[in-house]
Design an enzyme around this catalytic site. Structure first.
Site, PDB file in Angstrom:
ATOM      1  N   THR A  33       0.841  -1.186   0.000  1.00 52.77           N
ATOM      2  CA  THR A  33       0.000   0.000   0.000  1.00 52.77           C
ATOM      3  C   THR A  33       0.880   1.241   0.000  1.00 52.77           C
ATOM      4  OG1 THR A  33      -1.918   1.019   1.079  1.00 52.77           O
ATOM      5  CG2 THR A  33      -0.265   0.046   2.530  1.00 52.77           C
ATOM      6  N   ASN A  34       0.342   2.386   0.381  1.00 50.93           N
ATOM      7  CA  ASN A  34       1.114   3.631   0.399  1.00 50.93           C
ATOM      8  C   ASN A  34       0.706   4.471   1.607  1.00 50.93           C
ATOM      9  OD1 ASN A  34      -1.107   5.565  -0.410  1.00 50.93           O
ATOM     10  ND2 ASN A  34      -1.158   4.117  -2.124  1.00 50.93           N
TER      11      ASN A  34
END
Ligand code: CTP
Ligand code: CA
Length: 222
Positions: A33-34
């Site tokens: 993810t980020n």
């Protein structure tokens, strides 16, 4: 008591907002993810609702509360976000604030990948659909389309390229270098690009960036 009557510049309008990160599974227990917190996108959705719009917020996993008066569609992956955005059409306005994963693992392992002796497992990626670019060039394109541009260098040049490539009316560009504290923080320093040029906004609370953006959109809608 009713609050003092306020102008509702987006009354009767449908505003579609994406927010948060997407997550892309590797196996049943792992994902990539980020750093997106969803704060800016959620603030835009809340500001649109305060301006009288019907708001659909398509959000990746975030730890902040749902904005008031907004229909929230929760998704995890970029492909789910893409499908949810197109399912929410028609809309008068789209603000794509999500940090969509550019890539996803080419294969999702059905069982947990075990730490067997030997090399770490290789990860191969495939590209995700570009939700903003697809929408910006679609026959059902909303009248006003706004994208964000998260950059760590050459902010204006990269954002200008995105404005053209994605078929957006506005790109809200911000510098997301780690030392800037944009990710997860409550303030944002943005530059707003359009065919009319570049507008540099002062550092503002994300809520204030959202208010200004909604005012700009309302003006454009007429
Ligand atoms: N975006 C999207 N779908 C994607 C990738 C990005 O809708 N698969 C949208 C984002 O929500 C944002 C805009 O496109 O509004 C720009 O995202 P950004 O990550 O800054 O740009 P990219 O085109 O993905 O380019 P890069 O990450 O290489 O800078
Ligand atoms: Ca990207």
């Amino acid at each position: 008591f009713a609050a003092a009557t306020q102008p509702k510049p987006l009354a009767g309008r449908h505003v579609l907002v994406t927010s948060g990160p997407t997550i892309e599974p590797i196996d049943p227990v792992r994902f990539i993810t980020n750093r997106s917190s969803g704060k800016q996108g959620h603030a835009v959705a809340a500001a649109a609702a305060r301006a009288g719009a019907r708001v659909t917020l398509v959000s990746g996993p975030v730890s902040i509360p749902d904005p008031k008066g907004v229909d929230v569609v929760r998704v995890e992956t970029a492909q789910e976000m893409h499908a949810a955005v197109f399912a929410a059409l028609p809309a008068d306005v789209a603000v794509m604030a999500a940090a969509v994963s550019d890539w996803r693992p080419a294969e999702v392992a059905r069982e947990k990948i075990k730490k067997a002796a030997g090399d770490p497992p290789p990860l191969a990626f495939v590209e995700n659909p570009d939700i903003l670019a697809t929408l910006g060039h679609d026959g059902r394109r909303p009248q006003v389309v706004v994208g964000f541009a998260a950059e760590t260098a050459n902010v204006e040049a990269n954002a200008a390229r995105k404005l053209a490539a994605k078929g957006a009316d506005y790109i809200v560009a911000n510098d997301v270098s780690l030392q800037g504290g944009v990710f997860g923080g409550d303030r944002n320093s943005v530059r707003v690009l359009s065919a009319a040029g570049i507008d540099v906004w002062p550092t503002l609370a994300k809520d204030e960036v959202a208010e200004r953006l909604i005012a700009l959109i309302a003006e454009r809608l007429g």
